[in-house]
Design a protein around this motif. Structure first.
Motif, PDB file in Angstrom:
ATOM      1  N   ALA A   3      46.852  -1.297  34.319  1.00 61.89           N
ATOM      2  CA  ALA A   3      46.007  -0.299  33.655  1.00 61.89           C
ATOM      3  C   ALA A   3      44.596  -0.812  33.395  1.00 61.89           C
ATOM      4  O   ALA A   3      44.377  -2.014  33.187  1.00 61.89           O
ATOM      5  N   ASN A   4      43.653   0.121  33.372  1.00 63.22           N
ATOM      6  CA  ASN A   4      42.247  -0.161  33.108  1.00 63.22           C
ATOM      7  C   ASN A   4      42.030  -0.325  31.605  1.00 63.22           C
ATOM      8  O   ASN A   4      42.023   0.651  30.859  1.00 63.22           O
ATOM      9  N   ALA A   5      41.821  -1.559  31.170  1.00 65.55           N
ATOM     10  CA  ALA A   5      41.663  -1.846  29.748  1.00 65.55           C
ATOM     11  C   ALA A   5      40.376  -1.271  29.167  1.00 65.55           C
ATOM     12  O   ALA A   5      40.257  -1.099  27.951  1.00 65.55           O
ATOM     13  N   ASP A   6      39.410  -0.960  30.020  1.00 64.57           N
ATOM     14  CA  ASP A   6      38.130  -0.434  29.539  1.00 64.57           C
ATOM     15  C   ASP A   6      38.199   1.039  29.161  1.00 64.57           C
ATOM     16  O   ASP A   6      37.318   1.538  28.457  1.00 64.57           O
ATOM     17  N   ASP A   7      39.212   1.736  29.635  1.00 65.07           N
ATOM     18  CA  ASP A   7      39.284   3.159  29.321  1.00 65.07           C
ATOM     19  C   ASP A   7      39.678   3.345  27.854  1.00 65.07           C
ATOM     20  O   ASP A   7      40.694   2.810  27.393  1.00 65.07           O
ATOM     21  N   PRO A   8      38.899   4.112  27.089  1.00 64.38           N
ATOM     22  CA  PRO A   8      39.163   4.255  25.656  1.00 64.38           C
ATOM     23  C   PRO A   8      40.484   4.954  25.342  1.00 64.38           C
ATOM     24  O   PRO A   8      40.983   4.857  24.213  1.00 64.38           O
ATOM     25  N   HIS A   9      41.048   5.647  26.315  1.00 61.04           N
ATOM     26  CA  HIS A   9      42.296   6.376  26.081  1.00 61.04           C
ATOM     27  C   HIS A   9      43.516   5.646  26.636  1.00 61.04           C
ATOM     28  O   HIS A   9      44.605   6.222  26.663  1.00 61.04           O
ATOM     29  N   MET A  10      43.342   4.398  27.067  1.00 60.58           N
ATOM     30  CA  MET A  10      44.447   3.691  27.718  1.00 60.58           C
ATOM     31  C   MET A  10      45.705   3.659  26.845  1.00 60.58           C
ATOM     32  O   MET A  10      46.805   3.956  27.308  1.00 60.58           O
ATOM     33  N   LYS A  11      45.562   3.315  25.571  1.00 60.57           N
ATOM     34  CA  LYS A  11      46.739   3.184  24.704  1.00 60.57           C
ATOM     35  C   LYS A  11      47.439   4.523  24.511  1.00 60.57           C
ATOM     36  O   LYS A  11      48.670   4.576  24.448  1.00 60.57           O
ATOM     37  N   GLU A  12      46.658   5.609  24.433  1.00 62.03           N
ATOM     38  CA  GLU A  12      47.278   6.931  24.286  1.00 62.03           C
ATOM     39  C   GLU A  12      48.026   7.324  25.543  1.00 62.03           C
ATOM     40  O   GLU A  12      49.136   7.856  25.477  1.00 62.03           O
ATOM     41  N   VAL A  13      47.427   7.053  26.696  1.00 63.21           N
ATOM     42  CA  VAL A  13      48.075   7.390  27.967  1.00 63.21           C
ATOM     43  C   VAL A  13      49.368   6.599  28.131  1.00 63.21           C
ATOM     44  O   VAL A  13      50.387   7.133  28.581  1.00 63.21           O
ATOM     45  N   LEU A  14      49.353   5.332  27.754  1.00 63.89           N
ATOM     46  CA  LEU A  14      50.500   4.458  27.968  1.00 63.89           C
ATOM     47  C   LEU A  14      51.512   4.469  26.812  1.00 63.89           C
ATOM     48  O   LEU A  14      52.468   3.705  26.823  1.00 63.89           O
ATOM     49  N   ARG A  15      51.304   5.334  25.834  1.00 66.33           N
ATOM     50  CA  ARG A  15      52.204   5.365  24.675  1.00 66.33           C
ATOM     51  C   ARG A  15      53.665   5.512  25.123  1.00 66.33           C
ATOM     52  O   ARG A  15      54.007   6.398  25.895  1.00 66.33           O
ATOM     53  N   GLY A  16      54.504   4.611  24.641  1.00 67.75           N
ATOM     54  CA  GLY A  16      55.923   4.667  24.975  1.00 67.75           C
ATOM     55  C   GLY A  16      56.277   4.119  26.341  1.00 67.75           C
ATOM     56  O   GLY A  16      57.387   4.331  26.834  1.00 67.75           O
ATOM     57  N   TYR A  17      55.349   3.365  26.959  1.00 67.75           N
ATOM     58  CA  TYR A  17      55.614   2.842  28.302  1.00 67.75           C
ATOM     59  C   TYR A  17      56.821   1.912  28.290  1.00 67.75           C
ATOM     60  O   TYR A  17      57.108   1.236  27.299  1.00 67.75           O
ATOM     61  N   THR A  18      57.518   1.868  29.402  1.00 65.04           N
ATOM     62  CA  THR A  18      58.747   1.057  29.498  1.00 65.04           C
ATOM     63  C   THR A  18      58.639  -0.045  30.545  1.00 65.04           C
ATOM     64  O   THR A  18      59.605  -0.753  30.800  1.00 65.04           O
ATOM     65  N   CYS A  19      57.471  -0.168  31.180  1.00 66.04           N
ATOM     66  CA  CYS A  19      57.299  -1.133  32.268  1.00 66.04           C
ATOM     67  C   CYS A  19      56.669  -2.432  31.755  1.00 66.04           C
ATOM     68  O   CYS A  19      56.136  -2.492  30.649  1.00 66.04           O
ATOM     69  N   LYS A  20      56.710  -3.446  32.591  1.00 67.00           N
ATOM     70  CA  LYS A  20      55.904  -4.635  32.358  1.00 67.00           C
ATOM     71  C   LYS A  20      54.448  -4.237  32.582  1.00 67.00           C
ATOM     72  O   LYS A  20      54.139  -3.517  33.532  1.00 67.00           O
ATOM     73  N   LEU A  21      53.531  -4.672  31.696  1.00 68.50           N
ATOM     74  CA  LEU A  21      52.163  -4.172  31.763  1.00 68.50           C
ATOM     75  C   LEU A  21      51.147  -5.280  32.010  1.00 68.50           C
ATOM     76  O   LEU A  21      51.198  -6.334  31.371  1.00 68.50           O
ATOM     77  N   GLU A  22      50.225  -5.008  32.945  1.00 69.17           N
ATOM     78  CA  GLU A  22      49.067  -5.871  33.189  1.00 69.17           C
ATOM     79  C   GLU A  22      47.806  -5.027  33.052  1.00 69.17           C
ATOM     80  O   GLU A  22      47.847  -3.817  33.252  1.00 69.17           O
ATOM     81  N   THR A  23      46.689  -5.676  32.742  1.00 70.97           N
ATOM     82  CA  THR A  23      45.433  -4.942  32.594  1.00 70.97           C
ATOM     83  C   THR A  23      44.323  -5.575  33.433  1.00 70.97           C
ATOM     84  O   THR A  23      44.388  -6.742  33.806  1.00 70.97           O
ATOM     85  N   TYR A  24      43.317  -4.758  33.700  1.00 71.15           N
ATOM     86  CA  TYR A  24      42.109  -5.235  34.386  1.00 71.15           C
ATOM     87  C   TYR A  24      40.918  -4.555  33.728  1.00 71.15           C
ATOM     88  O   TYR A  24      41.071  -3.543  33.021  1.00 71.15           O
TER      89      TYR A  24
END
Length: 493
Positions: A233-254
């Motif tokens: 996921a794009n860490a710079d996007d201000p809505h990243m946490k809202e979009v990924l809410r409840g994610y179940t995968c292993k997560l990496e950022t750029y």
């Protein structure tokens, strides 16, 4: 194949009949029903498949998948499910032998960047010897076969059919653009993505037939990260946490601006003999310099996303770098090599948001002049015309207003609306209705150091007039314009 085998991963209720029914075809379009079919009753925005129950039975359907009551003959098997679209996706996967399990699947979602990033990923993987299919906005690529796309994300049955063909010809990977509608309508259900990618999100696709509000739009994008093994996921996007809410995968950022697992820094814009590009340094999970032969900050994000994905395939950096210099996406800041003295490109920017982003990016290269050629489609919002005209006039030194897809409107009326917006800005403008003549004007009058962008058509190869689509590809128009200029004894700088 027995009906029961198609239903093995679905929760259902057997209303009537038997699961031992032999199924020859899986269909969701009543016009395609043949003897021995199972028909999935999809309830769409305008048409309800349940209304065609009697018709498909008369054509030979042996079973129906339903979510509401239907009137049918007693000899037909009825299977009731909660959601027939979800059932279609799972049944399609089974019907084609679960092809996604035989591929490395990469799904990319986001408001912008999906198309270019998917081509970058495919270029890198193919360059490294991994045969890779592509399902996207512009086209579907299966080996040497190229199929024009109707939707960003096709219906689930079509996706599974494409995946099966990719497996058959020896593909090892597939990269897929995943739209919010595709997620909402379960088109990519029935399998788990190996990699799910979030590029960015902005208010878009909000309306009666899409998403009721921005919150639903974000929620639908986020569905991908409950259906993939690894999320990127794009860490710079201000809505990243809202979009990924409840994610179940292993997560990496750029990212570029915020701390992330993989970052780009020491960014430099380059203009080399009419070609615009960027260089930057990677840090974090990787450490090397990258050059991309495409302009702007969005090209950094797109390439950074592609590198973050392909890192998982252990591809040597030389192969990554070579592939990124070769990427050329039809209609996405697509460079056109006419002269080393000025730059010309084709881009799909066809609304105010995308045009502003494009022109702002190109201004960063400090061109002698920024020239923007564009038109607006007929039978669409007049507000869009005013906005695009004003944006171009404020950002470009010269706006060339021309025709796009007039549809059932008169081109002159559309141009006049655009010019109303143009006059609110400070830039110069000229109106030339014929698109080829407008392009010819830009080339003939180009000055050294100019950046010329032909906006709005992008990958489209037609012009729609009075309900008819006529062949019109800007690449052909450019070639014709150049030939005419030379035939007239004129020179191009």
């Amino acid at each position: 194949m027995l009906l029961g085998e198609l239903l093995e991963k679905i929760e259902y209720k057997l209303v009537r009949g038997t699961l031992d029914t032999e199924i020859l075809n899986l269909v969701y379009d009543s016009r395609k029903v043949t003897e021995g079919s199972v028909f999935v009753c999809i309830k769409g925005f305008k048409i309800n498949g349940h209304d065609y129950a009697k018709e498909v039975i008369a054509k030979g359907a042996k079973a129906l998948i339903i979510s509401e009551e239907v009137e049918t003959e007693s000899g037909v098997t009825l299977i009731k499910v909660e959601d027939t679209r979800l059932a279609l996706a799972c049944m399609s996967a089974a019907f084609f032998g679960y092809p996604a399990e035989k591929l490395k699947t990469i799904g990319i979602t986001g408001t912008k960047g999906k198309t270019t990033t998917s081509y970058m990923v495919r270029s890198i993987l193919e360059n490294a010897g991994l045969k890779t299919g592509l399902i996207g906005t512009i086209e579907v690529i299966i080996g040497d076969e190229v199929i024009p796309a109707a939707n960003t994300t096709p219906e689930s049955y079509q996706i599974q059919e494409y995946l099966a063909k990719m497996v058959e010809i020896g593909c090892k990977c597939v990269v897929m653009e995943v739209s919010s509608q595709g997620l909402k309508l379960h088109r990519v259900a029935g399998f788990t993505f190996d990699y799910g990618i979030f590029t960015n999100i902005e208010p878009d696709h909000i309306g009666p037939d899409e998403h009721k509000d921005f919150e639903e739009y974000m929620e639908c994008k986020g569905m991908l990260f409950k259906n993939c093994v690894t999320g990127i996921a794009n860490a710079d996007d201000p809505h990243m946490k809202e979009v990924l809410r409840g994610y179940t995968c292993k997560l990496e950022t750029y990212g570029i601006d915020r701390q992330a697992d993989l970052m780009a820094y020491n960014i430099n814009l380059h203009s080399r003999e009419g070609s615009l590009g960027v260089t930057y340094q990677l840090k974090g999970l990787l450490d090397y310099e990258v050059y991309v032969n495409l302009p702007g900050k969005f090209s950094i994000y797109n390439s950074l996303t592609a590198i973050a994905i392909c890192r998982h395939f252990d591809i040597h950096k030389e192969e990554v770098l070579k592939a990124l210099t070769m990427v050329k996406v039809k209609g996405r800041v697509e460079p056109v090599n006419i002269s080393s003295k000025f730059s010309m490109m084709i881009d799909y920017a066809h609304n105010a948001m995308s045009l502003e982003s494009l022109l702002t990016t190109l201004k960063e290269y400090k061109p002698k002049r920024l020239v923007c050629l564009f038109g607006c489609g007929g039978n669409r919002s007049k507000l869009r015309r005013y906005e695009m005209g004003e944006i171009s006039s404020n950002l470009a030194d010269l706006t060339v207003v021309t025709s796009d897809n007039p549809r059932f409107e008169e081109p002159e009326d559309i141009l006049n609306d655009v010019i109303t917006g143009v006059k609110k800005g400070k830039g110069e403008y000229i109106a030339i209705i014929d698109r080829k003549e407008a392009i010819k004007y830009c080339i003939e009058n180009a000055r050294e150091g100019d950046v010329i962008v032909l906006a709005g058509k992008g990958h489209e190869d037609y012009q729609e007039i009075k309900g008819v689509k006529y062949k019109m590809d800007e690449r052909d128009l450019i070639r014709q314009a150049v030939e005419e200029i030379k035939a007239e004894g004129k020179t191009i700088i």
